[in-house]
Structures are given as C-alpha cells and as structure tokens.
Design a protein around this motif. Structure first.
Motif, PDB file in Angstrom:
ATOM      1  N   VAL A 292       0.851  -1.187   0.000  1.00 38.84           N
ATOM      2  CA  VAL A 292       0.000   0.000   0.000  1.00 38.84           C
ATOM      3  C   VAL A 292       0.883   1.231   0.000  1.00 38.84           C
ATOM      4  CG1 VAL A 292      -1.979  -1.092   1.112  1.00 38.84           C
ATOM      5  CG2 VAL A 292      -0.214  -0.054   2.507  1.00 38.84           C
TER       6      VAL A 292
ATOM      7  N   LEU B 280     -11.086  -8.024  -5.263  1.00 38.87           N
ATOM      8  CA  LEU B 280     -10.650  -6.716  -4.790  1.00 38.87           C
ATOM      9  C   LEU B 280     -11.703  -6.033  -3.922  1.00 38.87           C
ATOM     10  CD1 LEU B 280      -8.760  -5.366  -7.933  1.00 38.87           C
ATOM     11  CD2 LEU B 280      -7.809  -6.464  -5.896  1.00 38.87           C
ATOM     12  N   GLU B 281     -12.961  -6.231  -4.229  1.00 41.22           N
ATOM     13  CA  GLU B 281     -14.018  -5.630  -3.411  1.00 41.22           C
ATOM     14  C   GLU B 281     -14.042  -6.252  -2.012  1.00 41.22           C
ATOM     15  OE1 GLU B 281     -15.684  -2.841  -3.984  1.00 41.22           O
ATOM     16  OE2 GLU B 281     -14.429  -2.781  -5.774  1.00 41.22           O
TER      17      GLU B 281
ATOM     18  N   ARG C  67     -11.142  -4.757  -0.115  1.00 39.89           N
ATOM     19  CA  ARG C  67     -11.489  -3.407   0.358  1.00 39.89           C
ATOM     20  C   ARG C  67     -12.381  -3.481   1.597  1.00 39.89           C
ATOM     21  NH1 ARG C  67     -11.885  -2.038  -5.272  1.00 39.89           N
ATOM     22  NH2 ARG C  67     -10.376  -0.411  -5.746  1.00 39.89           N
TER      23      ARG C  67
ATOM     24  N   VAL D  86     -10.376  -4.473   4.715  1.00 42.44           N
ATOM     25  CA  VAL D  86      -9.584  -3.352   5.233  1.00 42.44           C
ATOM     26  C   VAL D  86     -10.495  -2.342   5.929  1.00 42.44           C
ATOM     27  CG1 VAL D  86      -8.122  -1.391   4.590  1.00 42.44           C
ATOM     28  CG2 VAL D  86      -7.726  -3.633   3.560  1.00 42.44           C
ATOM     29  N   ARG D  87     -11.624  -2.032   5.322  1.00 45.24           N
ATOM     30  CA  ARG D  87     -12.576  -1.084   5.911  1.00 45.24           C
ATOM     31  C   ARG D  87     -13.066  -1.585   7.272  1.00 45.24           C
ATOM     32  NH1 ARG D  87     -15.505  -0.480   1.714  1.00 45.24           N
ATOM     33  NH2 ARG D  87     -16.886  -2.217   2.133  1.00 45.24           N
TER      34      ARG D  87
ATOM     35  N   GLU E 151      -9.164   2.428   3.801  1.00 47.06           N
ATOM     36  CA  GLU E 151      -9.572   1.617   2.655  1.00 47.06           C
ATOM     37  C   GLU E 151      -8.921   2.150   1.382  1.00 47.06           C
ATOM     38  OE1 GLU E 151     -13.566   0.732   0.028  1.00 47.06           O
ATOM     39  OE2 GLU E 151     -13.775   1.625   2.005  1.00 47.06           O
ATOM     40  N   PRO E 152      -8.233   1.290   0.618  1.00 45.98           N
ATOM     41  CA  PRO E 152      -7.611   1.757  -0.622  1.00 45.98           C
ATOM     42  C   PRO E 152      -8.653   2.278  -1.605  1.00 45.98           C
ATOM     43  CG  PRO E 152      -6.810  -0.416  -0.035  1.00 45.98           C
ATOM     44  CD  PRO E 152      -7.957  -0.113   0.872  1.00 45.98           C
ATOM     45  N   ARG E 153      -8.441   3.476  -2.101  1.00 45.33           N
ATOM     46  CA  ARG E 153      -9.352   4.047  -3.100  1.00 45.33           C
ATOM     47  C   ARG E 153      -9.088   3.440  -4.470  1.00 45.33           C
ATOM     48  NH1 ARG E 153     -10.147   5.337   1.382  1.00 45.33           N
ATOM     49  NH2 ARG E 153     -11.004   7.270   2.140  1.00 45.33           N
ATOM     50  N   ARG E 154      -7.842   2.998  -4.683  1.00 48.02           N
ATOM     51  CA  ARG E 154      -7.454   2.366  -5.939  1.00 48.02           C
ATOM     52  C   ARG E 154      -6.687   1.093  -5.613  1.00 48.02           C
ATOM     53  NH1 ARG E 154     -10.015   6.247  -6.752  1.00 48.02           N
ATOM     54  NH2 ARG E 154      -9.714   7.937  -8.192  1.00 48.02           N
ATOM     55  N   LEU E 155      -6.976   0.025  -6.347  1.00 44.05           N
ATOM     56  CA  LEU E 155      -6.248  -1.231  -6.230  1.00 44.05           C
ATOM     57  C   LEU E 155      -5.954  -1.753  -7.628  1.00 44.05           C
ATOM     58  CD1 LEU E 155      -8.139  -3.193  -3.415  1.00 44.05           C
ATOM     59  CD2 LEU E 155      -5.776  -2.393  -3.343  1.00 44.05           C
TER      60      LEU E 155
END
Length: 90
Positions: free
Chosen positions: A6, A31-32, A35, A38-39, A47-51
């Motif tokens: 990250v 990926l969802e 996310r 992590v959230r 939470e990553p905005r982009r992966l």
C-alpha cells in the motif's frame, strides 16, 4: 494473494490510500472483498481508493517493496485516466 503493498497517491484533497496486489498462482483475488476487509478491520479512511493487480512487486535493493516507484508509476496512471475522462466529457 501472494503479496501486496500500500502507498499514498495524491488526490485533489490531499492523499488517498492505494495498493497493488500480486495474485497467487491459480487463485483469484476479489478486490471488493479485500477493500471490505480493510474497511472493517482498519476503518474507512484506510480503505484503498485504488487497487491494481500486478504480476510482481517492484523491490528496492534491500528487498522491500519500492513504494516510491509504485507511487510514481500509479500517479501517472491516475493522471492519464483523469485526462481521458476529461477529454471524453469535452
């Protein structure tokens, strides 16, 4: 997932979390779901905005993930995508 890193990407409001994920051979990465994990575990601000899925992580000579290289590469990817979106609207 075999590996991940990250890093922060510049955004109009400062910086946002982003990440890259290396898929384990023969396995898919949701990926969802990542996310959401992590959230749930770290909170929405983390939470990553982009992966992105990648074949391998770039490494520093010391063997650590090259976060500066990742930040540089994916900042350009984001800028190009933003320019394409802007051109499509005009």
């Amino acid at each position: 997932m075999a590996d991940a890193a990250v890093f922060a990407l510049p955004d109009g409001s400062g910086q946002v979390p982003a990440g890259v994920v290396v898929r384990r051979d023969g396995h898919e990465v949701d990926l969802e779901a990542l996310r959401a994990l992590v959230r749930r575990e770290l909170g929405a601000p983390c939470e990553p905005r982009r992966l992105w899925l990648v074949d391998e992580l770039p490494r520093t000579p010391g063997g650590k993930p090259d976060k500066a290289g990742l930040r540089s590469r994916y900042r350009l990817v984001e800028e190009e995508a933003r320019e394409e979106r802007t051109a499509a609207v005009t």
